[in-house]
Enzyme design. Structure first.
Site, PDB file in Angstrom:
ATOM      1  N   THR A 189     -38.700  14.077 -66.472  1.00 40.07           N
ATOM      2  CA  THR A 189     -37.578  13.167 -66.707  1.00 40.07           C
ATOM      3  C   THR A 189     -37.721  12.357 -68.001  1.00 40.07           C
ATOM      4  O   THR A 189     -36.721  11.887 -68.539  1.00 40.07           O
ATOM      5  CB  THR A 189     -37.416  12.165 -65.540  1.00 40.07           C
ATOM      6  OG1 THR A 189     -38.613  11.392 -65.429  1.00 40.07           O
ATOM      7  CG2 THR A 189     -37.143  12.876 -64.231  1.00 40.07           C
ATOM      8  N   ASP A 190     -38.956  12.221 -68.486  1.00 43.66           N
ATOM      9  CA  ASP A 190     -39.153  11.266 -69.597  1.00 43.66           C
ATOM     10  C   ASP A 190     -38.403  11.658 -70.872  1.00 43.66           C
ATOM     11  O   ASP A 190     -37.894  10.785 -71.576  1.00 43.66           O
ATOM     12  CB  ASP A 190     -40.653  11.104 -69.896  1.00 43.66           C
ATOM     13  CG  ASP A 190     -41.375  10.418 -68.747  1.00 43.66           C
ATOM     14  OD1 ASP A 190     -40.700   9.787 -67.912  1.00 43.66           O
ATOM     15  OD2 ASP A 190     -42.611  10.519 -68.667  1.00 43.66           O
TER      16      ASP A 190
ATOM     17  N   SER B  40     -43.185  16.357 -69.763  1.00 42.83           N
ATOM     18  CA  SER B  40     -42.153  16.404 -70.811  1.00 42.83           C
ATOM     19  C   SER B  40     -42.477  15.488 -71.991  1.00 42.83           C
ATOM     20  O   SER B  40     -41.840  15.574 -73.040  1.00 42.83           O
ATOM     21  CB  SER B  40     -40.764  16.084 -70.248  1.00 42.83           C
ATOM     22  OG  SER B  40     -40.607  14.710 -70.018  1.00 42.83           O
TER      23      SER B  40
ATOM     24  N   THR C  49     -42.665  15.990 -63.426  1.00 44.53           N
ATOM     25  CA  THR C  49     -43.108  15.469 -62.128  1.00 44.53           C
ATOM     26  C   THR C  49     -42.721  16.397 -60.992  1.00 44.53           C
ATOM     27  O   THR C  49     -43.482  16.583 -60.043  1.00 44.53           O
ATOM     28  CB  THR C  49     -42.477  14.075 -61.882  1.00 44.53           C
ATOM     29  OG1 THR C  49     -43.017  13.187 -62.848  1.00 44.53           O
ATOM     30  CG2 THR C  49     -42.770  13.559 -60.500  1.00 44.53           C
TER      31      THR C  49
END
Ligand code: ASP
Length: 340
Positions: free
Chosen positions: A85-86, A54, A12
């Site tokens: 972040t995932d 990710s 992101t």
């Protein structure tokens, strides 16, 4: 001035809006333009191995990142990886096993909002990460996010939208960063004496099986051929149900007799497993000498198992790697507690 390598991989933080939804767009040099203040405390050069959400990052990318850091290790004082972040907690844990004893900091960061928005956590997280990577006391693999510095093996994404997305599980934060000032809670660089060590192998033939009420061992019979190891995510401190047509007990016997690696972890995020507490766990653990995650996060358990299975499928050798404390990942081991 410290020299930092920024490795951008997408996520992101680097994304822009498209008709099909947010997707990685900005490259590393563009990200840096948003945090010009870094010039006051470090020099930064950039690399861009790939630019992905990710969701699409897996073992081969962890190995690729390890190769990049190894290639440039002598040229820089620290490394900052921008990442979605995932799956960030998996990447940070994987890098903790693939790059051990690094006296140089390797920071993984990202954000919940793209860097080009007027209101975003991206600029703070990136600047905090560069600041931390330039600090003399920083070392090893850590996530910097939302003002927290979390050991690479201890992070979990617990919130899908808020800026404080990551928590440090079963372990304190290494440091916090407030208004550009770093406060260390764990300041242990001096203890780190071993040489940096890079690993280049992972075995991804690992099944993670989450129990749901009603599931029996037949699922393991069907998956037997595809995997070298299984982590069973059980209820509470850990045990196996005894209902259904195919008992877990007989399937686990089959897997262990075949030399496959069987581990247990808990579905509960905080405080860890302890299979010896209840009758539903203790006998099966003792009969098959099963390993359990104890206080390790699931992300650490999965990536540690992939790393250790990449080195050996011998049960005893695997066990000693699995229970070795690496980057603060496990405190409660069969040998006792504490990091020594
Ligand atoms: N889907 C994004 C990713 O993991 C989410 C994020 O970066 O926050 O790449």
């Amino acid at each position: 001035m410290k020299k930092i390598l920024l490795i951008a991989t997408g996520g992101t933080i680097a994304s822009g809006y498209t008709k099909k939804g947010l997707a990685p767009k900005f490259e590393a040099a563009k990200l840096l333009e948003y945090v010009e203040e870094y010039r006051e405390f470090c020099q930064v050069e950039v690399q861009q191995p790939f630019n992905l959400d990710s969701t699409n990052i897996c073992g081969k990318h962890w190995l690729e990142l390890t190769d990049w850091i190894e290639r440039y290790y002598e040229d820089y004082d620290g490394f900052v990886i921008c990442h979605g972040t995932d799956t960030m907690a998996f990447t940070a844990a994987a890098l903790s096993y693939l790059i051990q004893n690094s006296r140089k900091p390797i920071i993984v960061t990202g954000s919940q909002k793209p860097i080009d928005l007027p209101v975003t956590d991206a600029r703070t997280n990136l600047l905090d990460s560069l600041r931390f990577a330039a600090d003399e006391r920083a070392h090893g693999v850590n996530i910097v996010f939302g003002g927290n510095v979390i050991a690479g093996t201890r992070a979990k994404k617990e919130r899908s939208k808020s800026y404080n997305a990551f928590s440090s599980i079963n372990y304190p934060s290494v440091a916090v960063i407030r208004d550009g000032r770093i406060v260390f809670y764990i300041d242990d660089k001096e203890k780190a004496e071993d040489e940096v060590c890079f690993y280049h192998e992972l075995n991804e033939r690992l099944l993670l099986l989450k129990l749901v009420p009603g599931m029996d061992g037949s699922i393991l019979s069907r998956l037997f051929d595809y995997y070298d190891g299984v982590i069973i995510e059980a209820f509470g401190v850990g045990g196996f149900p005894e209902y259904g047509e195919v008992p877990f007990y007989s399937e686990i016997r089959r897997w262990t007799d075949a030399g496959k690696i069987v581990m247990l972890a808990t579905q509960v995020t905080h405080e860890g497993s302890d299979m010896e507490v209840y009758q539903v766990g203790r006998a099966i653990k003792e009969d098959f000498h099963l390993m359990e995650a104890y206080d390790m996060t699931l992300e650490a358990t999965v990536t540690k198992a992939m790393w250790a299975m990449g080195l050996t499928l011998d049960g005893e050798r695997f066990r000693s790697l699995f229970y070795k404390t690496i980057n603060h990942d496990i405190l409660l081991t069969p040998q006792g507690s504490g990091e020594g």
